[in-house]
Motif scaffolding. Structure first.
Motif, mmCIF file in Angstrom:
data_model
loop_
_atom_site.group_PDB
_atom_site.id
_atom_site.type_symbol
_atom_site.label_atom_id
_atom_site.label_comp_id
_atom_site.label_asym_id
_atom_site.label_seq_id
_atom_site.Cartn_x
_atom_site.Cartn_y
_atom_site.Cartn_z
ATOM 1 N N UNK A 164 0.907 -1.170 -0.017
ATOM 2 C CA UNK A 164 0.133 -0.120 -0.019
ATOM 3 C C UNK A 164 0.884 1.206 -0.101
ATOM 4 N N UNK A 165 0.725 2.325 -0.837
ATOM 5 C CA UNK A 165 1.174 3.490 -1.122
ATOM 6 C C UNK A 165 0.646 4.631 -0.462
ATOM 7 N N UNK A 166 1.230 5.678 -1.163
ATOM 8 C CA UNK A 166 0.524 6.877 -0.928
ATOM 9 C C UNK A 166 -0.918 7.068 -1.487
ATOM 10 N N UNK A 167 -1.188 6.514 -2.506
ATOM 11 C CA UNK A 167 -2.266 6.645 -2.957
ATOM 12 C C UNK A 167 -3.812 6.101 -1.918
ATOM 13 N N UNK A 168 -3.220 4.908 -1.327
ATOM 14 C CA UNK A 168 -4.123 4.510 -0.251
ATOM 15 C C UNK A 168 -4.204 5.562 0.946
ATOM 16 N N UNK A 169 -3.134 5.994 1.144
ATOM 17 C CA UNK A 169 -3.348 7.239 2.382
ATOM 18 C C UNK A 169 -4.341 8.246 2.026
ATOM 19 N N UNK A 170 -4.098 8.694 0.784
ATOM 20 C CA UNK A 170 -5.037 9.987 0.228
ATOM 21 C C UNK A 170 -6.560 9.413 0.087
ATOM 22 N N UNK A 171 -6.748 8.160 -0.372
ATOM 23 C CA UNK A 171 -7.922 7.554 -0.609
ATOM 24 C C UNK A 171 -8.556 7.407 0.969
ATOM 25 N N UNK A 172 -7.837 7.083 1.930
ATOM 26 C CA UNK A 172 -8.325 6.839 3.230
ATOM 27 C C UNK A 172 -8.846 8.247 3.828
ATOM 28 N N UNK A 173 -8.340 9.259 3.492
ATOM 29 C CA UNK A 173 -8.778 10.560 3.855
ATOM 30 C C UNK A 173 -10.080 10.795 3.295
ATOM 31 N N UNK A 174 -10.312 10.545 1.877
ATOM 32 C CA UNK A 174 -11.512 10.825 1.271
ATOM 33 C C UNK A 174 -12.684 9.907 1.758
ATOM 34 N N UNK A 175 -12.169 8.724 1.880
ATOM 35 C CA UNK A 175 -13.189 7.765 2.582
ATOM 36 C C UNK A 175 -13.627 8.169 4.020
ATOM 37 N N UNK A 176 -12.545 8.554 4.756
ATOM 38 C CA UNK A 176 -12.951 9.235 6.016
ATOM 39 C C UNK A 176 -14.050 10.393 6.107
ATOM 40 N N UNK A 177 -13.846 11.256 5.124
ATOM 41 C CA UNK A 177 -14.767 12.310 5.145
ATOM 42 C C UNK A 177 -16.193 12.106 4.506
ATOM 43 N N UNK A 178 -16.364 11.225 3.540
ATOM 44 C CA UNK A 178 -17.349 10.980 2.795
ATOM 45 C C UNK A 178 -18.246 9.648 3.536
ATOM 46 N N UNK A 179 -17.734 8.658 3.993
ATOM 47 C CA UNK A 179 -18.242 7.352 4.408
ATOM 48 C C UNK A 179 -17.763 6.836 5.714
ATOM 49 N N UNK A 180 -16.500 7.073 5.901
ATOM 50 C CA UNK A 180 -16.040 6.327 7.091
ATOM 51 C C UNK A 180 -16.483 6.746 8.373
ATOM 52 N N UNK A 181 -16.865 8.064 8.627
ATOM 53 C CA UNK A 181 -17.375 8.541 10.094
ATOM 54 C C UNK A 181 -18.743 8.250 10.308
ATOM 55 N N UNK A 182 -19.671 7.794 9.404
ATOM 56 C CA UNK A 182 -20.981 7.369 9.742
ATOM 57 C C UNK A 182 -20.670 5.946 9.935
ATOM 58 N N UNK A 183 -20.008 5.268 9.237
ATOM 59 C CA UNK A 183 -19.922 3.728 9.451
ATOM 60 C C UNK A 183 -19.297 3.696 10.726
ATOM 61 N N UNK A 184 -18.058 4.377 11.454
ATOM 62 C CA UNK A 184 -17.500 4.129 12.485
ATOM 63 C C UNK A 184 -18.535 4.663 13.707
ATOM 64 N N UNK A 185 -19.497 5.471 13.389
ATOM 65 C CA UNK A 185 -20.542 5.905 14.190
ATOM 66 C C UNK A 185 -21.510 4.768 14.639
ATOM 67 N N UNK A 186 -21.966 4.235 13.685
ATOM 68 C CA UNK A 186 -22.680 2.874 13.856
ATOM 69 C C UNK A 186 -22.144 1.790 14.694
ATOM 70 N N UNK A 187 -20.911 1.569 14.373
ATOM 71 C CA UNK A 187 -20.042 0.868 15.207
ATOM 72 C C UNK A 187 -19.850 1.114 16.660
ATOM 73 N N UNK A 188 -19.840 2.505 16.927
ATOM 74 C CA UNK A 188 -19.921 3.042 18.315
ATOM 75 C C UNK A 188 -21.195 2.881 18.977
#
Length: 130
Positions: free
Chosen positions: A62-86
C-alpha cells in the motif's frame, strides 16, 4: 466458540452493519470514480458479517494513494460507519453476554475509518499477506 459468536453476532448486529457497508459500496460504485472505495466497502461488509476468527493487517504494497484514499473515505463514508459501530458496540456492552460482541464492534472501527491498505486474514495467519 467462533461459530457460536459469529451466529449471535450475525443476528444482533452483523447483518445491519454489513447492510450499511453494502449501501456505501453501491453508492461508491454508482459514482464510477469511487469504485475502489466500493470494492473496499464490499470487502469490509463480509468482515462485518462474520468477524470472529479473522483480523486485519496492513498491506506492505500500500502506498501514498491508499493514504489519500483513506482521507477521502473518512470524510465521505468512514465517519458514519464508525459511528454505527460505536453506537452498536455501546448497546451490546450493556449486557454481560453482549460484551464480546461490543468489543468486536469496537475492533471494526479502525478499518471502517481507513479501509484502504488493509487486508482481512484468518487469525491463525496474521502475517500472511500477498
Amino acid at each position: 466458540m467462533r461459530l457460536i459468536l459469529n451466529i449471535i453476532w450475525l443476528v444482533l448486529s452483523g447483518l445491519w452493519m454489513a447492510v450499511g457497508y453494502v449501501v456505501a459500496g453501491i453508492i461508491c460504485c454508482v459514482l464510477i470514480v469511487t469504485i475502489p472505495f466500493g470494492i473496499a466497502s464490499f470487502r469490509i461488509a463480509g468482515y462485518a458479517l462474520w468477524p470472529f476468527g479473522r483480523t486485519t493487517v496492513e498491506r506492505r504494497d500500500a502506498g501514498a494513494a491508499s493514504c489519500v484514499g483513506n482521507v477521502v473515505w473518512l470524510v465521505f463514508a468512514g465517519w458514519w460507519l464508525a459511528l454505527g459501530h460505536v453506537i452498536t458496540g455501546i448497546a451490546l456492552c450493556v449486557s454481560i453476554i453482549g460484551i464480546p460482541l461490543g468489543l468486536a464492534n469496537f475492533k471494526l472501527i479502525p478499518i471502517s475509518l481507513m479501509p484502504l491498505g488493509r487486508e482481512i486474514v484468518p487469525t491463525d495467519q496474521p502475517f500472511a499477506t500477498r
